[in-house]
Design a protein around this motif. Sequence first.
Motif, PDB file in Angstrom:
ATOM      1  N   GLN A 184     -10.942  -1.060   6.137  1.00  0.00           N
ATOM      2  CA  GLN A 184     -10.410  -1.710   4.938  1.00  0.00           C
ATOM      3  C   GLN A 184     -11.313  -2.854   4.530  1.00  0.00           C
ATOM      4  O   GLN A 184     -11.569  -3.772   5.317  1.00  0.00           O
ATOM      5  CB  GLN A 184      -8.995  -2.240   5.192  1.00  0.00           C
TER       6      GLN A 184
ATOM      7  N   GLY B  89      -3.645   4.415  -1.386  1.00  0.00           N
ATOM      8  CA  GLY B  89      -3.946   3.933  -2.714  1.00  0.00           C
ATOM      9  C   GLY B  89      -4.669   2.604  -2.657  1.00  0.00           C
ATOM     10  O   GLY B  89      -4.887   2.045  -1.577  1.00  0.00           O
ATOM     11  N   PRO B  90      -5.034   2.080  -3.825  1.00  0.00           N
ATOM     12  CA  PRO B  90      -5.812   0.840  -3.875  1.00  0.00           C
ATOM     13  C   PRO B  90      -4.999  -0.413  -3.582  1.00  0.00           C
ATOM     14  O   PRO B  90      -5.582  -1.471  -3.338  1.00  0.00           O
ATOM     15  CB  PRO B  90      -6.335   0.814  -5.311  1.00  0.00           C
TER      16      PRO B  90
ATOM     17  N   PHE C 221      -6.708   8.363  14.686  1.00  0.00           N
ATOM     18  CA  PHE C 221      -7.455   8.122  13.458  1.00  0.00           C
ATOM     19  C   PHE C 221      -8.064   6.727  13.473  1.00  0.00           C
ATOM     20  O   PHE C 221      -7.530   5.815  14.089  1.00  0.00           O
ATOM     21  CB  PHE C 221      -6.528   8.221  12.233  1.00  0.00           C
TER      22      PHE C 221
ATOM     23  N   LEU D 104     -12.290  -4.795   8.039  1.00  0.00           N
ATOM     24  CA  LEU D 104     -11.151  -4.719   8.953  1.00  0.00           C
ATOM     25  C   LEU D 104     -10.961  -3.266   9.357  1.00  0.00           C
ATOM     26  O   LEU D 104     -10.918  -2.383   8.501  1.00  0.00           O
ATOM     27  CB  LEU D 104      -9.907  -5.248   8.249  1.00  0.00           C
TER      28      LEU D 104
ATOM     29  N   ARG E 234      -8.601  -4.013  -0.766  1.00  0.00           N
ATOM     30  CA  ARG E 234      -8.697  -2.576  -1.021  1.00  0.00           C
ATOM     31  C   ARG E 234      -7.730  -1.820  -0.113  1.00  0.00           C
ATOM     32  O   ARG E 234      -7.246  -2.349   0.876  1.00  0.00           O
ATOM     33  CB  ARG E 234     -10.121  -2.083  -0.723  1.00  0.00           C
ATOM     34  N   GLY E 235      -7.481  -0.581  -0.455  1.00  0.00           N
ATOM     35  CA  GLY E 235      -6.720   0.281   0.425  1.00  0.00           C
ATOM     36  C   GLY E 235      -7.545   0.713   1.624  1.00  0.00           C
ATOM     37  O   GLY E 235      -8.746   0.472   1.685  1.00  0.00           O
ATOM     38  N   LEU E 236      -6.897   1.337   2.578  1.00  0.00           N
ATOM     39  CA  LEU E 236      -7.601   1.813   3.762  1.00  0.00           C
ATOM     40  C   LEU E 236      -8.363   3.091   3.445  1.00  0.00           C
ATOM     41  O   LEU E 236      -7.884   3.956   2.718  1.00  0.00           O
ATOM     42  CB  LEU E 236      -6.604   2.097   4.893  1.00  0.00           C
TER      43      LEU E 236
ATOM     44  N   TYR F 167      -9.505   3.936  10.465  1.00  0.00           N
ATOM     45  CA  TYR F 167      -9.622   3.599   9.061  1.00  0.00           C
ATOM     46  C   TYR F 167     -10.382   2.278   8.932  1.00  0.00           C
ATOM     47  O   TYR F 167     -10.358   1.440   9.841  1.00  0.00           O
ATOM     48  CB  TYR F 167      -8.235   3.399   8.424  1.00  0.00           C
TER      49      TYR F 167
ATOM     50  N   LYS G 115     -11.212  11.284  12.745  1.00  0.00           N
ATOM     51  CA  LYS G 115      -9.993  11.615  13.474  1.00  0.00           C
ATOM     52  C   LYS G 115     -10.298  12.486  14.675  1.00  0.00           C
ATOM     53  O   LYS G 115     -11.317  13.192  14.703  1.00  0.00           O
ATOM     54  CB  LYS G 115      -8.986  12.323  12.575  1.00  0.00           C
TER      55      LYS G 115
ATOM     56  N   PHE H  77     -10.244   6.395   5.196  1.00  0.00           N
ATOM     57  CA  PHE H  77     -10.322   7.211   6.398  1.00  0.00           C
ATOM     58  C   PHE H  77     -11.763   7.327   6.881  1.00  0.00           C
ATOM     59  O   PHE H  77     -12.680   7.572   6.089  1.00  0.00           O
ATOM     60  CB  PHE H  77      -9.767   8.602   6.080  1.00  0.00           C
TER      61      PHE H  77
ATOM     62  N   LEU I  71       0.831  -1.197   0.000  1.00  0.00           N
ATOM     63  CA  LEU I  71       0.000   0.000   0.000  1.00  0.00           C
ATOM     64  C   LEU I  71       0.866   1.247   0.000  1.00  0.00           C
ATOM     65  O   LEU I  71       1.812   1.363   0.778  1.00  0.00           O
ATOM     66  CB  LEU I  71      -0.895   0.016   1.242  1.00  0.00           C
TER      67      LEU I  71
ATOM     68  N   PHE J 138      -8.823  -0.287  11.506  1.00  0.00           N
ATOM     69  CA  PHE J 138      -7.519   0.062  12.062  1.00  0.00           C
ATOM     70  C   PHE J 138      -7.592   1.382  12.803  1.00  0.00           C
ATOM     71  O   PHE J 138      -8.135   2.375  12.304  1.00  0.00           O
ATOM     72  CB  PHE J 138      -6.478   0.199  10.953  1.00  0.00           C
TER      73      PHE J 138
END
Lengths: 113, 113
Positions: B38, A105-106, B34, B88, B42-44, B36, B49, B46, A90, B90
């Motif tokens: 997922q 990013g993806p 923060f 998931l 895929r990316g995380l 996040y 915060k 947001f 990532l 984080f």
Amino acid sequence: SQTIHQWPATLVQPVGSPLSLECTVEGTSNPNLYWYRQAAGRGLQLLFYSVGIGQISSEVPQNLSASRPQDRQFILSSKKLLLSDSGFYLCAWSVLKRGDEQFFGPGTRLTVL
Amino acid sequence: AQSVAQPEDQVNVAEGNPLTVKCTYSVSGNPYLFWYVQYPNRGLQFLLKYITGDNLVKGSYGFEAEFNKSQTSFHLKKPSALVSDSALYFCAVRDALRNKFYFGSGTKLNVKP
């Protein structure tokens, strides 16, 4: 608006082959850039981060290297892949303001066989 | 040193019930915290915060988080869980001096119909 691109999305490589993953950010200037690896869909391991062109900080000694040839381009490389390099990679960016979050990013799914 | 801990690997909740995903932190100085999410491969993304101000922070998709300084916690909450919230999650803290982010190990949320 800002966007972040990573490619390729997936990659299957033999052990011992080279690697180049690319990340580019649009819509912002002077971002902090980061490479993470995520194994088995769990925690994130910070590999490298960069606060400017040519400025790379390595977090974990390993088989990988990173470069930042342009302000919004971050490249992750290896000369010879190991099986243990498999994972989900990532890229992320943030700005310098202390309270600001990262944007991810993806991701690239790398499988080393 | 900055760190976050997510004590639960997995949280199971029935759709429509309230959910809580726990996070505790350890920071020197002011905490920038923060959350996040997922989804698979895929990316995380947001969610929300905490920088300063109100201890209850509202974010995307109906999520909120409560900052508790005395307990050094930043738990993620939602009044009524949806099956689509399964993912998931984080927790992260920003080290403002070093422009680095430290992530928890992640908590898998399962929302059952």
